[in-house]
Design a protein around this motif. Structure first.
Motif, PDB file in Angstrom:
ATOM      1  N   ALA A  88       0.832  -1.203   0.000  1.00 57.62           N
ATOM      2  CA  ALA A  88       0.000   0.000   0.000  1.00 57.62           C
ATOM      3  C   ALA A  88       0.868   1.254   0.000  1.00 57.62           C
ATOM      4  O   ALA A  88       0.552   2.242  -0.674  1.00 57.62           O
ATOM      5  CB  ALA A  88      -0.931  -0.013   1.207  1.00 57.62           C
ATOM      6  N   ALA A  89       1.962   1.236   0.765  1.00 54.55           N
ATOM      7  CA  ALA A  89       2.858   2.393   0.786  1.00 54.55           C
ATOM      8  C   ALA A  89       3.500   2.612  -0.588  1.00 54.55           C
ATOM      9  O   ALA A  89       3.615   3.743  -1.063  1.00 54.55           O
ATOM     10  CB  ALA A  89       3.928   2.202   1.852  1.00 54.55           C
ATOM     11  N   MET A  90       3.913   1.519  -1.222  1.00 53.94           N
ATOM     12  CA  MET A  90       4.482   1.631  -2.565  1.00 53.94           C
ATOM     13  C   MET A  90       3.437   2.161  -3.537  1.00 53.94           C
ATOM     14  O   MET A  90       3.726   3.000  -4.404  1.00 53.94           O
ATOM     15  CB  MET A  90       4.979   0.250  -3.020  1.00 53.94           C
ATOM     16  N   MET A  91       2.215   1.688  -3.408  1.00 54.31           N
ATOM     17  CA  MET A  91       1.146   2.171  -4.268  1.00 54.31           C
ATOM     18  C   MET A  91       0.956   3.673  -4.095  1.00 54.31           C
ATOM     19  O   MET A  91       0.780   4.414  -5.075  1.00 54.31           O
ATOM     20  CB  MET A  91      -0.150   1.429  -3.932  1.00 54.31           C
ATOM     21  N   GLY A  92       0.991   4.158  -2.853  1.00 59.77           N
ATOM     22  CA  GLY A  92       0.829   5.582  -2.611  1.00 59.77           C
ATOM     23  C   GLY A  92       1.916   6.407  -3.277  1.00 59.77           C
ATOM     24  O   GLY A  92       1.651   7.482  -3.826  1.00 59.77           O
ATOM     25  N   GLN A  93       3.147   5.907  -3.248  1.00 56.45           N
ATOM     26  CA  GLN A  93       4.248   6.626  -3.893  1.00 56.45           C
ATOM     27  C   GLN A  93       4.072   6.665  -5.409  1.00 56.45           C
ATOM     28  O   GLN A  93       4.274   7.713  -6.042  1.00 56.45           O
ATOM     29  CB  GLN A  93       5.577   5.962  -3.527  1.00 56.45           C
ATOM     30  N   LEU A  94       3.710   5.534  -5.992  1.00 56.20           N
ATOM     31  CA  LEU A  94       3.556   5.491  -7.443  1.00 56.20           C
ATOM     32  C   LEU A  94       2.367   6.346  -7.889  1.00 56.20           C
ATOM     33  O   LEU A  94       2.444   7.037  -8.918  1.00 56.20           O
ATOM     34  CB  LEU A  94       3.375   4.039  -7.907  1.00 56.20           C
ATOM     35  N   ARG A  95       1.276   6.294  -7.134  1.00 57.24           N
ATOM     36  CA  ARG A  95       0.105   7.095  -7.509  1.00 57.24           C
ATOM     37  C   ARG A  95       0.434   8.582  -7.473  1.00 57.24           C
ATOM     38  O   ARG A  95       0.037   9.349  -8.361  1.00 57.24           O
ATOM     39  CB  ARG A  95      -1.055   6.780  -6.568  1.00 57.24           C
ATOM     40  N   THR A  96       1.153   9.023  -6.442  1.00 53.42           N
ATOM     41  CA  THR A  96       1.547  10.425  -6.368  1.00 53.42           C
ATOM     42  C   THR A  96       2.452  10.811  -7.529  1.00 53.42           C
ATOM     43  O   THR A  96       2.307  11.897  -8.116  1.00 53.42           O
ATOM     44  CB  THR A  96       2.256  10.698  -5.034  1.00 53.42           C
ATOM     45  N   ALA A  97       3.371   9.905  -7.874  1.00 55.09           N
ATOM     46  CA  ALA A  97       4.276  10.180  -8.989  1.00 55.09           C
ATOM     47  C   ALA A  97       3.502  10.294 -10.304  1.00 55.09           C
ATOM     48  O   ALA A  97       3.789  11.164 -11.138  1.00 55.09           O
ATOM     49  CB  ALA A  97       5.328   9.082  -9.086  1.00 55.09           C
ATOM     50  N   VAL A  98       2.493   9.425 -10.508  1.00 62.15           N
ATOM     51  CA  VAL A  98       1.696   9.488 -11.735  1.00 62.15           C
ATOM     52  C   VAL A  98       0.940  10.814 -11.801  1.00 62.15           C
ATOM     53  O   VAL A  98       0.881  11.465 -12.858  1.00 62.15           O
ATOM     54  CB  VAL A  98       0.724   8.295 -11.803  1.00 62.15           C
ATOM     55  N   GLN A  99       0.354  11.233 -10.692  1.00 61.25           N
ATOM     56  CA  GLN A  99      -0.355  12.508 -10.680  1.00 61.25           C
ATOM     57  C   GLN A  99       0.573  13.663 -11.044  1.00 61.25           C
ATOM     58  O   GLN A  99       0.213  14.558 -11.821  1.00 61.25           O
ATOM     59  CB  GLN A  99      -0.972  12.755  -9.303  1.00 61.25           C
TER      60      GLN A  99
END
Length: 821
Positions: free
Chosen positions: A525-536
């Protein structure tokens, strides 16, 4: 007796005999002593264990206990020896395997058969005591050869010579860690006194011959009850006495210990009851269901009324501060079971009521000391004192004259609540044995409740974390409608690595993304949060899809090589009626054509997952028509263990084509079609977009040359276009903001003409493009400053505004809400 010397063992007959009312050792046999650690490995192996089980200490230490000890308690009927000294194992209680694998948190005992190399099959009696506390040791196992016991006791077939056989210890010995074990033993063996605990510790790890003994007065916490004659034997004796009386013959001599038989039958029944209760509670981690199970488990067999009270934070599934409860602690009545007439208790003590308890009550004593409180009979005076806590309600008729036992619901030395147990006046009073039984019952129930509480708390934390990471996507974007669904994994909690998102882009475009970090839990979940922020962030820079995935892959490499992720990124241009997509190892999207209702998987270059590194990504453009629907999801929706993923993709494609009244209904229909197949373990992210498009008549564009006089023309064309669209009420504000943005663009552009565009959709969008890459800043202009007020005006008048870089320069935009028609 010297440590470990056989020849110094006292004779088997009469050893340790004393007063008639004290313990009497009737025999001594080699007793195997084994300690098992938390990994299920042997950490201590006595010489008695080597003799009994055939493995040396060097061979046993560090090995799996399950491979060395008899784990099954079942005996075939033909293997049951006709010993008269103790009853054959008859299936009561758990087997040793349940203790070895940590399945039992309370003492157990039993009988098993094993085959030792070079010897015949050995009939073994065993006792298992769970060890609690911070140490590595988890289980203490004692075992004895039943055949040797029979020889030492000189038991003839059909003779009932002893009441009960149990391990006991007589001499002191030193052993590393014995002092720590002695401090914990009263909790391990709750029926033992401190003196008996020290005595057991002194000998339990001894390498010699602890004794087997029986007692007429002292209760041993767990015993297989080998010495209790079967009910059939007692029935046979009664039948022989009846025949003798009928024939006028002398009555058979009564067994002087027959009264003691009944006592041990009562002990056995208590153990059966506790085992039965343990099987009824904790069938799930649902806190509400567990509360009901605990209350119903004791009525009517043990008590007639059971009221369960829990601390306020336990009911809420929260943590609470350490320390002893006090008179301000609120206790919620969470369950009430009784055998009285229906409704008698409901109005007087309703479930759900919260209340504190004064210091003078037995309830306060129980919850502060953590010990059971026994009131043989509730007197008139005590009934009045208890009833005084209940405003405008008289509970005295319900409690006066009844026997009461208050037991604490504890876990990890913390009082979570307590149970009030009441028996009818005509029923036998609670006694000391009931107190011990109630304490053991409450200890097991408290642990089950705390597990449910912690699960509820952790689930709430996980749900909050997951909800905070998933975006709240508006249902309408420029030229498209969006609906989403997220389903947590069925067995792995609510935290996972699946996500979806949408990002507003320049030119009335929308970025749609679905991703899946491989794995589960907080790290994913933490990795997902980082990738989602990067995509945004990268989407806001208007990077092309292939370049965005390339940069995301580089970022994943810098974050570490532990995780991989799949990602599908699409940009929808409603004006050009086009999708621009790139894929990084994700399952393909489904497109549903509005014209004929046909659905298909889009054929995209698959690409490698994010985090592999060094792999190129390709993007494709797909023409779409107004009304087409795009469906993007993670593999948890279509993948089922043991089934080809192609089956799930086919089902997804078919279900997506079914007509639905709304986007939400369409998503629900897809979930129902795929989520009912069973076997799903992964979480699911689903995003559906209806691509409505923007009609050419709703778009107006102009090119503005780099001349300050062109600013006036820009104002004029905007006013005229808005009047043509019937939006004249927006003309004054739009004209002013366009003037500010075009003025800045003309001033800062280098060569390329300024482009001005108006888009009429759910809102009015105005965009100004130029070839300068420096983004404007919102400044605080003073009274004498000549510059810095333009963006302040836009920020004040616009519903939304922003700026982003493009390949050619930048775009500054604002939106105005359309007036209601």
């Amino acid at each position: 007796m010297d440590r470990g010397t056989e020849r110094d063992a006292p004779p088997s007959r009469g050893a340790g005999s004393g007063a008639a009312d004290g313990p009497v050792a009737v025999g001594r046999v080699p007793l195997a002593v084994v300690v098992v650690d938390r990994d299920g490995l042997v950490s201590h192996w006595s010489r008695g264990a080597s003799r009994l089980f055939g493995a040396t200490k060097e061979e046993a230490i560090g090995c799996s206990a399950a491979d060395l000890l008899p784990v099954s308690g079942a005996l075939a009927e033909e293997d049951t020896p006709p010993y008269g000294g103790y009853a054959a194992y008859d299936g009561l209680g758990p087997d040793l395997e349940s203790s070895l694998d940590g399945g039992l948190s309370y003492p157990a005992a039993g009988r098993a058969r094993l085959t030792v190399p070079g010897a015949d099959r050995v009939d073994v009696l065993w006792w298992a005591y769970p060890l609690v506390g911070p140490g590595r040791e988890r289980l203490l196992v004692l075992a004895a050869d039943a055949g040797l016991l029979r020889q030492d006791l000189d038991l003839d077939e059909g003779t009932v010579a002893v009441e009960r056989i149990a391990p006991a210890f007589a001499l002191h010995t030193d052993f590393p860690g014995a002092d720590e074990l002695a401090r914990r033993l009263p909790e391990i063996l709750p029926s033992m006194s401190v003196g008996e605990s020290a005595r057991i510790v002194a000998q339990v790890l001894e390498l010699g011959y602890p004794v087997m003994e029986f007692s007429q007065n002292d209760r041993v916490p767990v015993t297989p009850d080998w010495g209790v004659p079967r009910r059939a034997e007692r029935r046979a004796r009664r039948e022989r006495a009846a025949r003798a009386a009928a024939e006028g013959l002398p009555l058979p001599q009564e067994d002087p210990n027959e009264g003691e038989d009944l006592e041990y039958v009562a002990v056995r029944e208590r153990l059966e009851f506790l085992n039965e209760v343990s099987g009824k509670i904790g069938t799930s981690l649902d806190l509400s269901r567990t509360i009901v199970e605990v209350s119903r488990a004791v009525v009517p067999r043990f008590t007639d009324v059971a009221g369960t009270y829990l601390r306020e934070q336990v009911v809420a599934g929260e943590g609470f501060p350490d320390g002893v409860p006090d008179t301000t602690t609120m206790w919620h009545r969470v369950a009430l079971e009784h055998t009285d007439e229906p409704g008698r208790w409901d109005d007087v003590v309703p479930v759900g009521e919260a209340m504190p308890f004064p210091a003078h009550t037995p309830f306060f004593q129980c919850m502060t000391t953590g010990e059971p409180v026994l009131v043989p009979r509730i007197s008139e005076q005590m009934g009045h004192a208890i009833a005084s806590q209940f405003e405008k309600r008289d509970i005295r008729p319900l409690i006066t004259g009844r026997s009461m036992l208050v037991v604490p619901l504890k876990a990890r030395n913390v009082v979570l609540g307590f149970m009030i147990l009441l028996r009818h006046p005509e029923r036998v009073e609670f006694n000391d044995m009931d107190r011990v039984t109630g304490a053991e019952l409450a200890a097991r129930a408290g642990l089950v409740l705390d597990n449910a509480r912690m699960y509820t708390f952790q689930e709430s934390v996980a749900e909050t974390l997951q909800d905070s990471m998933l975006p709240h996507i508006p249902p309408r974007m420029a030229g498209c409608d969006i609906a989403t669904r997220y389903l947590p994994g069925t067995l792995l909690g609510r935290v996972g690595g699946d996500w979806f998102d949408s990002v507003k882009l320049p030119g009335a475009r929308t970025a749609l993304v679905v991703g899946d970090v491989m794995g589960h839990g907080l790290n994913s979940a933490a990795m997902m949060g980082q990738l989602r922020t990067a995509v945004q962030t990268m989407a806001a820079l208007d990077l092309p899809p292939a370049q965005l995935l390339r940069n995301l892959d580089d970022l994943a490499q810098r974050l570490g090589d532990t995780y991989l992720a799949t990602c599908l990124y699409a940009v929808y241009d409603p004006i050009a009626s086009e999708l621009h997509l790139a894929n990084a190892g994700h399952i393909p999207p489904v497109i549903v054509r509005a014209g004929d209702g046909r659905s298909e998987l889009l054929d995209l270059p698959t690409g490698a997952p994010i985090g592999v590194g060094g792999v190129p990504f390709e993007a494709v453009r797909v023409r779409v028509a107004p009304g087409d629907r795009l469906l993007m999801c993670t593999d948890g929706l279509v993948e089922v263990r043991g089934e080809d993923i192609g089956v799930g993709l086919a089902t997804l494609t078919e279900s997506a084509a079914h007509p639905a009244a709304s986007m939400d209904d369409a998503c629900d229909a897809i979930i129902r079609a795929l989520n009912t197949r069973g076997g799903r373990k992964d979480d699911v992210a689903l995003l559906m977009a209806r691509l409505n498009g923007i009609e050419p008549d709703d778009v107006a564009e102009w090119r503005i040359s780099l001349d300050p006089v062109e600013v006036g023309r820009a104002r004029a064309v905007v006013r005229e276009q808005l009047h043509d669209w019937g939006l004249g009420r927006l003309a004054d504000g739009a004209e002013l903001m366009v003037s500010e943005l075009v003025t800045n663009a003309v001033r800062h552009s280098h060569r390329r003409p300024v482009e001005l565009r108006l888009v009429r959709g759910d809102s009015l969008l105005c965009e100004v493009d130029d070839d300068d890459h420096d983004l404007p800043n919102l400044l605080s202009a003073g009274p004498t400053d000549e510059h810095g007020r333009g963006l302040r005006v836009v920020s004040t008048l616009a519903g939304e505004w922003g700026a982003s870089r493009t390949n050619a320069g930048k775009t500054v935009w604002f939106e105005l809400t359309l007036p209601r028609r």
